[in-house]
Design an enzyme around this catalytic site. Structure first.
Site, short mmCIF file in Angstrom:
data_model
loop_
_atom_site.label_atom_id
_atom_site.label_comp_id
_atom_site.label_asym_id
_atom_site.label_seq_id
_atom_site.Cartn_x
_atom_site.Cartn_y
_atom_site.Cartn_z
N ASP A 1 0.35 -7.69 -13.85
CA ASP A 1 -0.79 -8.50 -13.37
C ASP A 1 -1.32 -9.37 -14.53
O ASP A 1 -2.53 -9.50 -14.72
CB ASP A 1 -1.89 -7.63 -12.76
CG ASP A 1 -2.93 -8.44 -11.98
OD1 ASP A 1 -2.73 -9.67 -11.83
OD2 ASP A 1 -3.93 -7.86 -11.55
N HIS B 1 -6.70 -15.68 -19.88
CA HIS B 1 -7.88 -16.57 -19.85
C HIS B 1 -8.05 -17.19 -21.23
O HIS B 1 -7.58 -16.64 -22.23
CB HIS B 1 -9.13 -15.80 -19.44
CG HIS B 1 -9.10 -15.34 -18.01
ND1 HIS B 1 -9.18 -16.22 -16.94
CD2 HIS B 1 -8.96 -14.10 -17.47
CE1 HIS B 1 -9.10 -15.53 -15.81
NE2 HIS B 1 -8.97 -14.25 -16.10
N HIS C 1 0.55 -14.29 -13.57
CA HIS C 1 -0.18 -15.54 -13.31
C HIS C 1 0.05 -16.46 -14.51
O HIS C 1 -0.48 -16.22 -15.58
CB HIS C 1 -1.68 -15.26 -13.14
CG HIS C 1 -1.98 -14.28 -12.04
ND1 HIS C 1 -2.13 -14.67 -10.73
CD2 HIS C 1 -2.15 -12.93 -12.05
CE1 HIS C 1 -2.38 -13.59 -9.97
NE2 HIS C 1 -2.39 -12.53 -10.75
N ASP D 1 -2.56 -13.23 -3.38
CA ASP D 1 -3.12 -12.45 -4.49
C ASP D 1 -4.23 -13.20 -5.22
O ASP D 1 -4.17 -14.41 -5.42
CB ASP D 1 -2.04 -12.06 -5.50
CG ASP D 1 -2.61 -11.17 -6.58
OD1 ASP D 1 -3.09 -10.08 -6.25
OD2 ASP D 1 -2.62 -11.59 -7.76
ZN LIG Z 1 -4.56 -9.12 -7.24
#
Ligand SMILES: [Zn+2]
Length: 432
Positions: A308, A312, A63, A153
């Site tokens: 993954d 943050h 991400h 996701d």
């Molecule tokens: Zn996920």
């Protein structure tokens, strides 16, 4: 002409299925090359003794937060983190703000990654408009713009009807569907694995079945509609059983484990209590489930390990547990954890272990790559497989310092990353 050679390196190449010490040559076009016929001093010579050379390391699940949440990460900082983590290609999840659910949005994000130029990207488009789980997104247009997979996701594809349609599209076009396994009704409000640790800390529990019942539904749909189905971040034994069953039927099902589920248990919640530093979805599990996940990797049921990577901003994870967002900044510790869990204790051969981050993810998206053979693009990582190091999030290239591994000692790490024959990371520095 030889531009670069790495001498005396252990070439661990899961694409070719070979593991041997060799000298590796790269030509001026950025491709692997034959040894020069005559002694050739034009190129740079790197001493590879004691290191592994691993081609085209891929992290299927990241991400990068751009567009919309650049205070957490952007494509520039995410790309630097990838290079520092030894990663050559990333699978970019579409749950940005707005969600990547159109061809135009897919074009923009892939264009931005190419502009930064430190890592390649497999674009992943949303299954549903806005990842809201209702109307299908424009799959054809995203595919035309370069999407290599589809996923909502962050959320599951909870609608059976929508998943059936997505699998039918996958059967027709070969585009894999990546599922975040979560039954929203069972998971509702849960923030930690429902068990002794959550009860002791007073945290809302999420039952293991919230993951596994969705896995069993999905393998049923896969049998009925065909297509390619990939389970993100598998974490409970019954999910692994569903995956093994589907694979035994000959269905095209693959599964991934994240490094934190392989290394940690829900005891980490207590270690970081009352902050949410170890809060992740799916949640960290008890030791028995963690060990079952390791065994599924060792038995070849799970063929991919992906970070993954969920960065943050400072402070977002430090407050009370309930207020913290889910996720761990993980791309810079991916290889370290993998090597610590499976190489340090000699649970897997280097070839099998490196397959989890090379050939495994390439198979999921159907990307051909020949490995370390003449003419193939020279994308590779040099790994020191046994060096011990302490995780210091302050030294991350990622904007996200949120990791429950802070202060932990890992064994093994990337020492250099090369993309198209050019270093993107060496001697602790990103080279841009
Ligand atoms: Zn996920």
């Amino acid at each position: 002409m030889t531009a670069l050679s790495v001498r005396g390196v252990r070439v661990v190449d899961p694409f070719a299925g070979t593991d041997a010490v060799a000298d590796v040559y790269v030509d001026e076009g950025g491709r692997f090359a034959q040894p020069p016929a005559a002694p050739d001093t034009a190129g740079e010579i790197v001493d590879g003794r004691g290191l592994w050379l691993v081609p085209r390391v891929a992290d299927l699940h990241v991400h990068f937060r751009e567009p919309g949440q650049e205070h957490k990460e952007d494509i520039g900082s995410g790309s630097r983190a990838a290079a520092a983590g030894g990663v050559s290609v990333v699978g970019l999840m579409p749950n940005t703000s707005p969600v990547i659910d159109s061809g135009a949005a897919m074009n923009r994000v892939l264009g931005r990654v190419a502009q930064v130029g430190l890592v390649a990207a497999w674009g992943i488009g949303a299954v549903s408009v806005g990842s809201q789980g209702a109307r299908p997104a424009d799959w054809d247009t995203m595919r035309g713009a370069g999407a290599r997979a589809l996923s909502d996701d962050g959320h599951p594809v909870a609608s059976s009807r929508l998943m059936a349609a997505a699998l039918a599209f996958s059967a027709q076009h070969g585009t894999p569907i990546i599922q975040h396994l979560e039954d929203p009704e069972l998971a509702h409000g849960g923030m930690a694995h429902e068990g002794a640790v959550a009860a002791r800390l007073g945290l809302a529990g999420m039952p293991a079945a919230a993951e596994s019942v969705m896995a069993w539904r999905d393998v049923g749909l896969l049998r009925a509609y065909g297509g390619r189905l990939h389970f993100a971040h598998c974490s409970v034994p019954d999910t692994l059983a569903a995956l093994a069953w589907a694979r035994a039927q000959g269905a095209h099902a693959t599964g991934e484990a994240s490094p934190h589920h392989l290394l940690l248990t829900d005891d980490a919640l207590a270690e970081w209590h009352p902050t949410g530093m170890a809060k992740v979805n799916p949640p960290l599990r008890p030791a028995g489930m963690r060990d079952a996940l390791r065994q599924a990797v060792e038995r070849g049921v799970v063929t991919v390990v992906a970070s993954d990577h969920a960065p943050h901003a400072a402070g977002e994870k430090g407050g009370p547990f309930a207020a913290a967002p889910f996720g761990i900044s993980g791309i810079e510790t991916l290889l370290g954890v993998l090597l610590t869990v499976f190489h340090h204790e000699r649970r897997l051969t280097p070839l099998a272990l490196m397959g989890l981050v090379t050939a495994g993810p390439h198979d999921v998206v159907g990307e051909p790559y020949a490995g370390v053979v003449p003419g193939s693009p020279a994308d590779f990582t040099l790994i020191d497989p046994d060096v011990s190091w302490r995780v210091d999030p302050a030294a991350f290239q990622s904007r996200g310092a949120n990791t429950p591994l802070a202060g932990h000692v890992l064994y093994g790490r990337a020492v250099a990353t090369v993309r198209g024959g050019r270093f993107t990371f060496r001697e602790g520095q990103v080279v841009s």
